[in-house]
Design a protein around this motif. Structure first.
Motif, PDB file in Angstrom:
ATOM      1  N   VAL A  26      -7.939   4.890  -4.209  1.00  0.00           N
ATOM      2  CA  VAL A  26      -6.881   4.599  -5.284  1.00  0.00           C
ATOM      3  C   VAL A  26      -7.264   5.199  -6.484  1.00  0.00           C
ATOM      4  N   ALA A  27      -8.382   5.615  -6.883  1.00  0.00           N
ATOM      5  CA  ALA A  27      -8.564   6.501  -8.078  1.00  0.00           C
ATOM      6  C   ALA A  27      -7.838   7.910  -8.005  1.00  0.00           C
ATOM      7  N   ASP A  28      -8.206   8.377  -6.676  1.00  0.00           N
ATOM      8  CA  ASP A  28      -7.665   9.582  -6.243  1.00  0.00           C
ATOM      9  C   ASP A  28      -5.952   9.712  -6.486  1.00  0.00           C
ATOM     10  N   ARG A  29      -5.401   8.769  -5.912  1.00  0.00           N
ATOM     11  CA  ARG A  29      -4.088   8.751  -5.838  1.00  0.00           C
ATOM     12  C   ARG A  29      -3.380   8.505  -7.514  1.00  0.00           C
ATOM     13  N   LEU A  30      -4.141   7.931  -8.272  1.00  0.00           N
ATOM     14  CA  LEU A  30      -3.841   7.513  -9.739  1.00  0.00           C
ATOM     15  C   LEU A  30      -4.209   8.710 -10.508  1.00  0.00           C
ATOM     16  N   GLY A  31      -4.769   9.853  -9.961  1.00  0.00           N
ATOM     17  CA  GLY A  31      -5.073  11.096 -10.871  1.00  0.00           C
ATOM     18  C   GLY A  31      -6.493  10.839 -11.571  1.00  0.00           C
ATOM     19  N   PHE A  49       0.638  11.644  -3.444  1.00  0.00           N
ATOM     20  CA  PHE A  49       0.200  10.602  -2.514  1.00  0.00           C
ATOM     21  C   PHE A  49       1.628   9.913  -1.665  1.00  0.00           C
ATOM     22  N   ILE A  50       2.743   9.823  -2.378  1.00  0.00           N
ATOM     23  CA  ILE A  50       3.951   9.273  -1.857  1.00  0.00           C
ATOM     24  C   ILE A  50       4.638  10.535  -0.844  1.00  0.00           C
ATOM     25  N   ALA A  51       4.013  11.472  -1.282  1.00  0.00           N
ATOM     26  CA  ALA A  51       4.725  12.838  -0.245  1.00  0.00           C
ATOM     27  C   ALA A  51       3.913  12.412   1.229  1.00  0.00           C
ATOM     28  N   TYR A  52       2.789  12.261   0.963  1.00  0.00           N
ATOM     29  CA  TYR A  52       1.775  12.068   2.008  1.00  0.00           C
ATOM     30  C   TYR A  52       2.422  10.724   2.946  1.00  0.00           C
ATOM     31  N   ALA A  53       2.513   9.639   1.972  1.00  0.00           N
ATOM     32  CA  ALA A  53       2.947   8.556   2.846  1.00  0.00           C
ATOM     33  C   ALA A  53       4.382   8.455   3.469  1.00  0.00           C
ATOM     34  N   PRO A  66       8.157   4.056  -0.580  1.00  0.00           N
ATOM     35  CA  PRO A  66       7.547   3.825  -2.072  1.00  0.00           C
ATOM     36  C   PRO A  66       6.918   2.445  -2.142  1.00  0.00           C
ATOM     37  N   ALA A  67       7.859   1.466  -1.685  1.00  0.00           N
ATOM     38  CA  ALA A  67       7.326   0.415  -1.940  1.00  0.00           C
ATOM     39  C   ALA A  67       6.061  -0.051  -1.244  1.00  0.00           C
ATOM     40  N   PHE A  68       6.073   0.290   0.129  1.00  0.00           N
ATOM     41  CA  PHE A  68       5.028   0.268   0.936  1.00  0.00           C
ATOM     42  C   PHE A  68       3.608   1.024   0.549  1.00  0.00           C
ATOM     43  N   GLY A  69       3.962   2.069  -0.140  1.00  0.00           N
ATOM     44  CA  GLY A  69       2.807   2.884  -0.540  1.00  0.00           C
ATOM     45  C   GLY A  69       2.384   1.946  -1.911  1.00  0.00           C
ATOM     46  N   THR A  70       3.269   1.627  -2.585  1.00  0.00           N
ATOM     47  CA  THR A  70       2.682   0.645  -3.649  1.00  0.00           C
ATOM     48  C   THR A  70       1.797  -0.598  -3.218  1.00  0.00           C
TER      49      THR A  70
END
Length: 166
Positions: A26-31, A49-53, A66-70
């Motif tokens: 989580v910390a990684d995908r939030l920068g 992260f969304i590109a990977y998702a 994006p909703a599922f990623g969130t």
């Protein structure tokens, strides 16, 4: 063969491993771990992260990703934090197991079975389910709350039955 009855250290180890793994991601995908491309950084920001998702969930309509990623990120943050501190551990571990299993299946569909096996996603899911089956969680908030509840029930029983304590 005798079953080992001491779950204190394995329980703590599972909680630390699962909780910290989720919070790290989580910390990684939030920068929070640095920018994309820096050493030890997987995504570095939400966009990567969304590109990977989108790759992992390529079988789904692009509009829902994006909703599922969130949702997945919120789940990982909540489950990771609760498991790490040991609060509602059993429920958080079940949620973690289900989330991890869904992620593993999505990876297998999109990339092949070697992807979730190679990244130990099934292992994370299985470890979470194992954690959920343990009878107690030493060094946790759950343990403290359980002891307080037992002491309160004992006190009520003693008062009700006229038991004197020294």
């Amino acid at each position: 063969m005798q079953l080992i009855q001491n779950f204190k250290l394995p329980s703590l180890y599972l909680r630390l491993a699962i909780g910290s793994a989720y919070l790290w991601e989580v910390a990684d995908r939030l920068g929070m771990l640095g920018a994309n491309g820096k050493p030890h950084v997987g995504w570095g920001d939400w966009q990567h992260f969304i590109a990977y998702a989108r790759q992992v969930m390529s079988f789904l309509p692009a509009s829902v990703i994006p909703a599922f990623g969130t949702i997945a990120t919120i789940g990982e943050a909540v489950f990771g934090f609760l498991i790490l501190i040991g609060l509602f551990t059993r429920l958080a571990a079940i949620g973690s197991g289900v989330l991890g299993f869904c992620f593993a299946i999505a990876m297998a569909i999109s990339f092949g079975i070697e992807s979730p096996l190679g990244y130990s996603v099934f292992t994370l899911s299985a470890a979470s389910i194992l954690l959920a089956t343990l009878p107690s969680y030493a060094w946790s908030i759950d343990s403290v709350l359980s002891h307080q509840k037992i002491n309160k029930q004992l006190s009520i029983y003693q008062d009700k039955n006229g038991v004197k304590t020294v």
